[in-house]
Design an enzyme around this catalytic site. Structure first.
Site, short mmCIF file in Angstrom:
data_model
loop_
_atom_site.label_atom_id
_atom_site.label_comp_id
_atom_site.label_asym_id
_atom_site.label_seq_id
_atom_site.Cartn_x
_atom_site.Cartn_y
_atom_site.Cartn_z
N HIS A 71 -61.81 30.63 2.66
CA HIS A 71 -60.90 31.19 3.67
C HIS A 71 -60.32 32.55 3.28
CE1 HIS A 71 -57.82 29.54 0.99
NE2 HIS A 71 -57.00 30.40 1.54
C1 UD1 Z 1 -52.85 32.18 4.67
C2 UD1 Z 1 -52.35 32.95 3.46
C3 UD1 Z 1 -53.25 32.65 2.26
C4 UD1 Z 1 -53.37 31.16 2.04
C5 UD1 Z 1 -53.81 30.47 3.32
C6 UD1 Z 1 -53.79 28.98 3.13
C7 UD1 Z 1 -51.31 35.14 3.89
C8 UD1 Z 1 -51.52 36.61 3.86
N1 UD1 Z 1 -52.42 34.39 3.68
O1 UD1 Z 1 -54.14 32.67 4.97
O2 UD1 Z 1 -52.69 33.23 1.11
O3 UD1 Z 1 -54.32 30.93 1.03
O4 UD1 Z 1 -52.90 30.80 4.37
O5 UD1 Z 1 -54.63 28.33 4.03
O6 UD1 Z 1 -50.23 34.68 4.08
N2 UD1 Z 1 -55.12 30.11 12.43
C9 UD1 Z 1 -55.29 29.07 13.31
N3 UD1 Z 1 -54.39 28.04 13.26
C10 UD1 Z 1 -53.34 28.00 12.40
C11 UD1 Z 1 -53.16 29.08 11.53
C12 UD1 Z 1 -54.07 30.14 11.56
O7 UD1 Z 1 -56.22 29.04 14.10
O8 UD1 Z 1 -52.56 27.02 12.42
C13 UD1 Z 1 -56.11 31.22 12.46
C14 UD1 Z 1 -55.65 32.39 13.29
O9 UD1 Z 1 -56.76 32.92 13.93
C15 UD1 Z 1 -55.15 33.38 12.25
C16 UD1 Z 1 -56.05 33.08 11.05
O10 UD1 Z 1 -56.30 31.68 11.12
O11 UD1 Z 1 -55.25 34.72 12.67
C17 UD1 Z 1 -55.43 33.43 9.73
O12 UD1 Z 1 -54.17 32.78 9.57
P1 UD1 Z 1 -53.05 33.39 8.58
O13 UD1 Z 1 -51.95 32.45 8.41
O14 UD1 Z 1 -52.74 34.78 8.99
O15 UD1 Z 1 -53.82 33.56 7.22
P2 UD1 Z 1 -54.72 32.50 6.43
O16 UD1 Z 1 -56.10 33.04 6.36
O17 UD1 Z 1 -54.52 31.13 6.95
N1 UDP Z 2 -56.59 21.20 1.71
C1 UDP Z 2 -56.55 20.17 2.64
N2 UDP Z 2 -57.53 20.12 3.60
C2 UDP Z 2 -58.54 21.02 3.66
C3 UDP Z 2 -58.57 22.07 2.70
C4 UDP Z 2 -57.57 22.13 1.75
O1 UDP Z 2 -55.65 19.33 2.59
O2 UDP Z 2 -59.39 20.90 4.56
C5 UDP Z 2 -55.49 21.30 0.73
C6 UDP Z 2 -55.91 21.33 -0.72
O3 UDP Z 2 -55.98 20.02 -1.25
C7 UDP Z 2 -54.81 22.14 -1.38
C8 UDP Z 2 -54.35 23.08 -0.28
O4 UDP Z 2 -54.83 22.54 0.94
O5 UDP Z 2 -53.71 21.30 -1.73
C9 UDP Z 2 -54.95 24.44 -0.53
O6 UDP Z 2 -54.75 25.25 0.57
P1 UDP Z 2 -55.65 26.51 0.87
O7 UDP Z 2 -56.96 26.40 0.18
O8 UDP Z 2 -55.65 26.68 2.32
O9 UDP Z 2 -54.76 27.70 0.27
P2 UDP Z 2 -54.63 28.37 -1.17
O10 UDP Z 2 -54.33 27.31 -2.17
O11 UDP Z 2 -55.90 29.11 -1.44
O12 UDP Z 2 -53.52 29.34 -0.99
#
Ligand code: UD1
Ligand code: UDP
Length: 351
Positions: free
Chosen positions: A198
């Site tokens: 991601h």
């Molecule tokens: C965010 C964090 C990242 C973290 C990740 C965990 C920042 C800059 N990034 O990344 O550090 O590792 O969360 O998963 O804060 N979206 C949905 N549904 C949701 C949320 C998001 O569809 O509930 C989609 C939207 O299109 C959105 C995209 O995901 O634009 C990215 O979401 P965003 O929260 O901006 O960043 P993540 O890639 O999730």
């Molecule tokens: N996780 C989850 N379901 C998924 C993928 C990840 O519950 O389909 C959990 C995972 O066990 C971990 C957390 O989400 O505890 C990690 O989140 P993510 O990888 O989105 O973010 P990051 O740790 O890279 O910021």
């Protein structure tokens, strides 16, 4: 002690679950969900499975550009901090929700506490690295998961006080493992590789995303891939979705219970997630990290994690050659980090 905690994204729910439980034994917590993650499978499911209290405020910020999203959270957070007047604001990790909480608290009376302080990938092009550096340099109390993270903070000469607590995600993992009923209720092959992707660097660059898919599709075992919504959007946008669905077992993001269960059953995990790299280590699973750098350097140094970037050849080669892991060092504490976080808060506020 009155603490205001800010969460908003999937990994922060996992981190806050254990701290919130410990904190509420003797103290008052106001929980704020920024709404950065809002899909039920990225948000609600974690509250239900981990018994996280209902947020006192849901800012419903939703998805937007970095500036718009962070600023949107700050406007509401500032008003809440002014109203609630807590002793401390606690932020977790490195997301935009972390940064928004940090910037508001840094300019307001409450102290700022950063849980998971001192991590660095060394890549300032990563949005999370910017969030980490800024948050650490604004914090009054920096709670590091390892001695290495503490040394990083000392090298950077941060102004706040630093303490090592261990990793609060380990506490949550141990808590859920005690409650797992059995294998995930998902039909998975007997042997499989688990994958998650991601990171912006991997999803936004079609060449990197395609190379990762190419590497995963050449692996001899089936690959189970819970897809983050950001990644689904990118795959569709780059015209890679159909092919990925043919070659890999693409599933919707799963809740924490199912994910931990999937990880326990996997031969190894290929991921660009920060949290998953550590969970692999805790669950004795080899990890192949789809990045050139990691903040969790200790797992690589210990021989438990291999950095392969977005190189198809290295991805296949590393996954195919996983075998016996070296002796397991104690890297991030013993799963009692949340208690130590609360101890550090109490020590600071007792006076
Ligand atoms: C965010 C964090 C990242 C973290 C990740 C965990 C920042 C800059 N990034 O990344 O550090 O590792 O969360 O998963 O804060 N979206 C949905 N549904 C949701 C949320 C998001 O569809 O509930 C989609 C939207 O299109 C959105 C995209 O995901 O634009 C990215 O979401 P965003 O929260 O901006 O960043 P993540 O890639 O999730
Ligand atoms: N996780 C989850 N379901 C998924 C993928 C990840 O519950 O389909 C959990 C995972 O066990 C971990 C957390 O989400 O505890 C990690 O989140 P993510 O990888 O989105 O973010 P990051 O740790 O890279 O910021």
């Amino acid at each position: 002690m009155r603490v205001l905690s800010v969460v908003g994204a999937r990994p922060q729910f996992v981190k806050a679950a254990s701290v919130s439980r410990e904190l509420r034994r003797d103290h008052e917590e106001t929980l704020i969900h920024t709404g950065q993650h809002y899909d039920p499978e990225l948000s609600r499911v974690f509250f239900e499975e981990l018994g996280i209290p209902e947020p006192d405020y849901d800012l419903e910020v939703g998805s937007a550009s970095h500036g718009r999203q962070t600023a949107g959270m700050m406007v509401d957070l500032e008003a809440i901090v002014e109203d609630e007047r807590p002793d401390a604001v606690v932020v977790y990790g490195d997301t935009n929700s972390t940064l928004a909480g940090a910037l508001v608290a840094a300019k307001a009376p409450p102290a700022l506490v950063h849980v998971e302080a001192g991590l660095r990938s060394g890549e300032m092009t990563m949005p999370e690295e910017v969030n980490r550096v800024v948050t650490d340099h604004c914090s009054d109390l920096l709670l590091a998961p390892s001695e290495g993270a503490k040394r990083t903070l000392e090298r950077e000469d941060v102004a706040g006080e630093v303490a090592v607590t261990g990793d609060v995600m380990y506490d949550t993992l141990l808590w859920i493992r005690d409650r797992l009923g059995g294998p995930a209720d998902l039909a998975v092959p007997e042997e499989y590789v688990l994958a998650t992707v991601h990171r912006a660097k991997n999803t936004d660059d079609p060449d990197r995303l395609e190379a990762i898919l190419e590497g995963l599709r050449r692996v001899s075992k089936p690959v189970v891939f819970p897809v983050h919504p950001r990644t689904e959007t990118a795959l569709r946008g780059h015209g890679l979705w159909e092919r990925a669905r043919e070659d890999l077992r693409m599933i919707d993001p799963v809740g924490y219970v199912t994910f931990v269960s999937l990880l326990e059953g996997a031969v190894c995990v290929a991921t660009d997630s920060g949290g998953v790299q550590k969970e692999a280590f805790y669950l004795d699973k080899p990890c192949v990290t789809l990045r050139e750098t990691t903040e969790w350097v200790e797992t690589v140094e210990a021989g438990w994690n291999t950095l392969v970037g977005a190189d198809a050849g290295r991805i296949v080669e590393s996954i195919e050659s996983v075998g016996k892991l070296p002796p397991k060092p104690d890297l991030y504490g013993g799963g009692n980090a949340a208690g130590r976080v609360v101890d550090e808060l109490e020590r600071r506020w007792r006076g």
